[in-house]
Design a protein around this motif. Structure first.
Motif, PDB file in Angstrom:
ATOM      1  N   GLY A  50       0.780  -1.217   0.000  1.00 27.18           N
ATOM      2  CA  GLY A  50       0.000   0.000   0.000  1.00 27.18           C
ATOM      3  C   GLY A  50       0.820   1.279   0.000  1.00 27.18           C
ATOM      4  O   GLY A  50       0.267   2.364  -0.071  1.00 27.18           O
ATOM      5  N   ARG A  51       2.127   1.181   0.073  1.00 27.71           N
ATOM      6  CA  ARG A  51       2.965   2.375   0.106  1.00 27.71           C
ATOM      7  C   ARG A  51       3.641   2.568  -1.249  1.00 27.71           C
ATOM      8  O   ARG A  51       4.070   1.627  -1.895  1.00 27.71           O
ATOM      9  N   GLY A  52       3.716   3.835  -1.660  1.00 30.00           N
ATOM     10  CA  GLY A  52       4.397   4.189  -2.893  1.00 30.00           C
ATOM     11  C   GLY A  52       5.111   5.517  -2.712  1.00 30.00           C
ATOM     12  O   GLY A  52       4.926   6.207  -1.697  1.00 30.00           O
ATOM     13  N   TYR A  53       5.903   5.866  -3.698  1.00 30.19           N
ATOM     14  CA  TYR A  53       6.689   7.096  -3.634  1.00 30.19           C
ATOM     15  C   TYR A  53       6.685   7.761  -5.003  1.00 30.19           C
ATOM     16  O   TYR A  53       6.707   7.087  -6.031  1.00 30.19           O
ATOM     17  N   LEU A  54       6.700   9.079  -5.003  1.00 30.39           N
ATOM     18  CA  LEU A  54       6.754   9.862  -6.234  1.00 30.39           C
ATOM     19  C   LEU A  54       7.718  11.012  -6.012  1.00 30.39           C
ATOM     20  O   LEU A  54       7.590  11.755  -5.027  1.00 30.39           O
ATOM     21  N   ILE A  55       8.693  11.139  -6.913  1.00 28.89           N
ATOM     22  CA  ILE A  55       9.639  12.252  -6.862  1.00 28.89           C
ATOM     23  C   ILE A  55       9.595  12.958  -8.208  1.00 28.89           C
ATOM     24  O   ILE A  55       9.798  12.343  -9.253  1.00 28.89           O
ATOM     25  N   ALA A  56       9.301  14.255  -8.162  1.00 28.79           N
ATOM     26  CA  ALA A  56       9.284  15.089  -9.366  1.00 28.79           C
ATOM     27  C   ALA A  56      10.264  16.232  -9.158  1.00 28.79           C
ATOM     28  O   ALA A  56      10.610  16.562  -8.025  1.00 28.79           O
ATOM     29  N   GLU A  57      10.714  16.809 -10.251  1.00 28.78           N
ATOM     30  CA  GLU A  57      11.592  17.966 -10.156  1.00 28.78           C
ATOM     31  C   GLU A  57      10.746  19.228 -10.237  1.00 28.78           C
ATOM     32  O   GLU A  57      10.025  19.435 -11.213  1.00 28.78           O
ATOM     33  N   LEU A  58      10.815  20.040  -9.207  1.00 31.32           N
ATOM     34  CA  LEU A  58      10.128  21.326  -9.179  1.00 31.32           C
ATOM     35  C   LEU A  58      11.184  22.405  -9.079  1.00 31.32           C
ATOM     36  O   LEU A  58      11.951  22.440  -8.123  1.00 31.32           O
ATOM     37  N   GLY A  59      11.248  23.257 -10.072  1.00 33.21           N
ATOM     38  CA  GLY A  59      12.267  24.294 -10.096  1.00 33.21           C
ATOM     39  C   GLY A  59      13.671  23.725 -10.130  1.00 33.21           C
ATOM     40  O   GLY A  59      14.597  24.319  -9.575  1.00 33.21           O
ATOM     41  N   GLY A  60      13.836  22.571 -10.754  1.00 36.24           N
ATOM     42  CA  GLY A  60      15.149  21.938 -10.859  1.00 36.24           C
ATOM     43  C   GLY A  60      15.569  21.136  -9.645  1.00 36.24           C
ATOM     44  O   GLY A  60      16.646  20.530  -9.643  1.00 36.24           O
ATOM     45  N   GLU A  61      14.747  21.116  -8.601  1.00 35.37           N
ATOM     46  CA  GLU A  61      15.070  20.374  -7.384  1.00 35.37           C
ATOM     47  C   GLU A  61      14.126  19.196  -7.213  1.00 35.37           C
ATOM     48  O   GLU A  61      12.921  19.323  -7.456  1.00 35.37           O
ATOM     49  N   PRO A  62      14.630  18.041  -6.768  1.00 36.77           N
ATOM     50  CA  PRO A  62      13.746  16.896  -6.547  1.00 36.77           C
ATOM     51  C   PRO A  62      12.878  17.103  -5.303  1.00 36.77           C
ATOM     52  O   PRO A  62      13.369  17.535  -4.260  1.00 36.77           O
ATOM     53  N   VAL A  63      11.582  16.829  -5.451  1.00 38.12           N
ATOM     54  CA  VAL A  63      10.648  16.897  -4.330  1.00 38.12           C
ATOM     55  C   VAL A  63       9.850  15.606  -4.341  1.00 38.12           C
ATOM     56  O   VAL A  63       9.235  15.258  -5.348  1.00 38.12           O
ATOM     57  N   GLY A  64       9.875  14.901  -3.219  1.00 35.34           N
ATOM     58  CA  GLY A  64       9.208  13.622  -3.141  1.00 35.34           C
ATOM     59  C   GLY A  64       8.032  13.632  -2.195  1.00 35.34           C
ATOM     60  O   GLY A  64       7.961  14.456  -1.277  1.00 35.34           O
ATOM     61  N   VAL A  65       7.099  12.717  -2.452  1.00 39.35           N
ATOM     62  CA  VAL A  65       5.950  12.532  -1.577  1.00 39.35           C
ATOM     63  C   VAL A  65       5.740  11.044  -1.344  1.00 39.35           C
ATOM     64  O   VAL A  65       5.971  10.221  -2.226  1.00 39.35           O
ATOM     65  N   VAL A  66       5.322  10.725  -0.125  1.00 42.78           N
ATOM     66  CA  VAL A  66       4.969   9.360   0.229  1.00 42.78           C
ATOM     67  C   VAL A  66       3.502   9.177  -0.110  1.00 42.78           C
ATOM     68  O   VAL A  66       2.663  10.012   0.239  1.00 42.78           O
ATOM     69  N   LEU A  67       3.186   8.096  -0.795  1.00 41.44           N
ATOM     70  CA  LEU A  67       1.826   7.806  -1.230  1.00 41.44           C
ATOM     71  C   LEU A  67       1.271   6.600  -0.480  1.00 41.44           C
ATOM     72  O   LEU A  67       2.020   5.700  -0.104  1.00 41.44           O
ATOM     73  N   ARG A  68      -0.041   6.583  -0.324  1.00 39.07           N
ATOM     74  CA  ARG A  68      -0.744   5.435   0.246  1.00 39.07           C
ATOM     75  C   ARG A  68      -1.813   5.006  -0.750  1.00 39.07           C
ATOM     76  O   ARG A  68      -2.611   5.822  -1.202  1.00 39.07           O
ATOM     77  N   ALA A  69      -1.817   3.733  -1.087  1.00 44.21           N
ATOM     78  CA  ALA A  69      -2.815   3.191  -2.005  1.00 44.21           C
ATOM     79  C   ALA A  69      -4.068   2.827  -1.218  1.00 44.21           C
ATOM     80  O   ALA A  69      -3.993   2.290  -0.116  1.00 44.21           O
ATOM     81  N   ALA A  70      -5.222   3.135  -1.798  1.00 44.85           N
ATOM     82  CA  ALA A  70      -6.493   2.783  -1.175  1.00 44.85           C
ATOM     83  C   ALA A  70      -6.675   1.269  -1.223  1.00 44.85           C
ATOM     84  O   ALA A  70      -6.224   0.603  -2.159  1.00 44.85           O
ATOM     85  N   GLU A  71      -7.346   0.755  -0.226  1.00 49.19           N
ATOM     86  CA  GLU A  71      -7.666  -0.679  -0.201  1.00 49.19           C
ATOM     87  C   GLU A  71      -8.946  -0.909  -0.978  1.00 49.19           C
ATOM     88  O   GLU A  71      -9.773  -0.018  -1.113  1.00 49.19           O
ATOM     89  N   GLY A  72      -9.124  -2.101  -1.474  1.00 46.49           N
ATOM     90  CA  GLY A  72     -10.342  -2.427  -2.204  1.00 46.49           C
ATOM     91  C   GLY A  72     -10.186  -2.168  -3.678  1.00 46.49           C
ATOM     92  O   GLY A  72      -9.143  -1.734  -4.151  1.00 46.49           O
ATOM     93  N   SER A  73     -11.255  -2.439  -4.406  1.00 45.21           N
ATOM     94  CA  SER A  73     -11.199  -2.251  -5.852  1.00 45.21           C
ATOM     95  C   SER A  73     -12.512  -1.671  -6.346  1.00 45.21           C
ATOM     96  O   SER A  73     -13.538  -1.736  -5.687  1.00 45.21           O
ATOM     97  N   SER A  74     -12.446  -1.139  -7.536  1.00 44.29           N
ATOM     98  CA  SER A  74     -13.606  -0.540  -8.165  1.00 44.29           C
ATOM     99  C   SER A  74     -14.456  -1.616  -8.826  1.00 44.29           C
ATOM    100  O   SER A  74     -13.950  -2.655  -9.248  1.00 44.29           O
ATOM    101  N   ARG A  75     -15.750  -1.337  -8.954  1.00 44.60           N
ATOM    102  CA  ARG A  75     -16.634  -2.253  -9.675  1.00 44.60           C
ATOM    103  C   ARG A  75     -16.702  -1.908 -11.155  1.00 44.60           C
ATOM    104  O   ARG A  75     -17.327  -2.606 -11.929  1.00 44.60           O
ATOM    105  N   ALA A  76     -16.053  -0.817 -11.523  1.00 40.06           N
ATOM    106  CA  ALA A  76     -16.049  -0.399 -12.925  1.00 40.06           C
ATOM    107  C   ALA A  76     -15.220  -1.364 -13.764  1.00 40.06           C
ATOM    108  O   ALA A  76     -14.339  -2.058 -13.258  1.00 40.06           O
ATOM    109  N   ALA A  77     -15.495  -1.395 -15.044  1.00 42.05           N
ATOM    110  CA  ALA A  77     -14.743  -2.262 -15.947  1.00 42.05           C
ATOM    111  C   ALA A  77     -13.403  -1.650 -16.315  1.00 42.05           C
ATOM    112  O   ALA A  77     -12.419  -2.358 -16.515  1.00 42.05           O
ATOM    113  N   SER A  78     -13.364  -0.314 -16.405  1.00 44.38           N
ATOM    114  CA  SER A  78     -12.119   0.359 -16.768  1.00 44.38           C
ATOM    115  C   SER A  78     -12.017   1.660 -15.991  1.00 44.38           C
ATOM    116  O   SER A  78     -12.991   2.150 -15.434  1.00 44.38           O
ATOM    117  N   ALA A  79     -10.808   2.215 -15.974  1.00 41.59           N
ATOM    118  CA  ALA A  79     -10.567   3.456 -15.239  1.00 41.59           C
ATOM    119  C   ALA A  79      -9.463   4.237 -15.934  1.00 41.59           C
ATOM    120  O   ALA A  79      -8.635   3.675 -16.650  1.00 41.59           O
TER     121      ALA A  79
END
Length: 166
Positions: A50-79
């Protein structure tokens, strides 16, 4: 994206506490990353479900965020992934949330968006898909730029409250 060391990655996170940084696991292919062809760095933690990470460059500097994935799933066929705008089977797109940086995050405020479940948006946008009969394909460069801008925008939304506090 410019090449990052392990220390630079650990120092880039804007919404991570000491425990988050202690638990952080680098991408399994960290030593093989082709930094010249990477718009942003995103990965799922192989040791923490359930944990993920994303690092993007903002103004030439790396900025990262810790992500949490939601539990469960969608009933939709596509997303649709909100970052790379790739339509996929619903079980391959997940709601990710990130605690805001600064006081707002410490109070429990979060920002969320639907992203590719494996966080491979930077790869998916480069894949060629068959065209529908009336579809006109935007150039791959435009798709790549859009994906990078949306990833950066998501990170900026997480930083907004911390910037306002400063």
């Amino acid at each position: 994206m410019h090449q990052l060391t392990e220390d630079e990655i650990r120092g880039a996170f804007a919404n991570a506490g000491d425990d988050d940084l202690r638990l952080l696991t680098l991408p399994p292919d960290f030593l093989l990353i082709d930094w010249d062809h990477l718009d942003f760095l995103a990965w799922r933690d192989p040791r923490a479900r359930g944990r993920g990470y994303l690092i993007a460059e903002l103004g030439g500097e790396p900025v990262g965020v810790v992500l949490r994935a939601a539990e469960g799933s969608s009933r939709a066929a596509s997303a649709l992934c909100n970052v790379c705008h790739t339509m996929q089977p619903a079980d391959q797109v997940t709601l990710f949330s990130a605690r805001k940086a600064g006081d707002a995050g410490r109070q429990g405020d979060t920002v969320g968006t639907y992203m590719c479940a494996d966080l491979s948006c930077h790869e998916n946008v480069r894949l060629a898909a068959p065209l529908a009969p009336n579809e006109v394909r935007a150039s791959v460069d435009v798709r790549i730029d859009g994906t990078m801008q949306r990833a950066e925008s998501f990170v900026e939304r997480i930083l907004e409250s911390a910037r306002a506090d400063a």
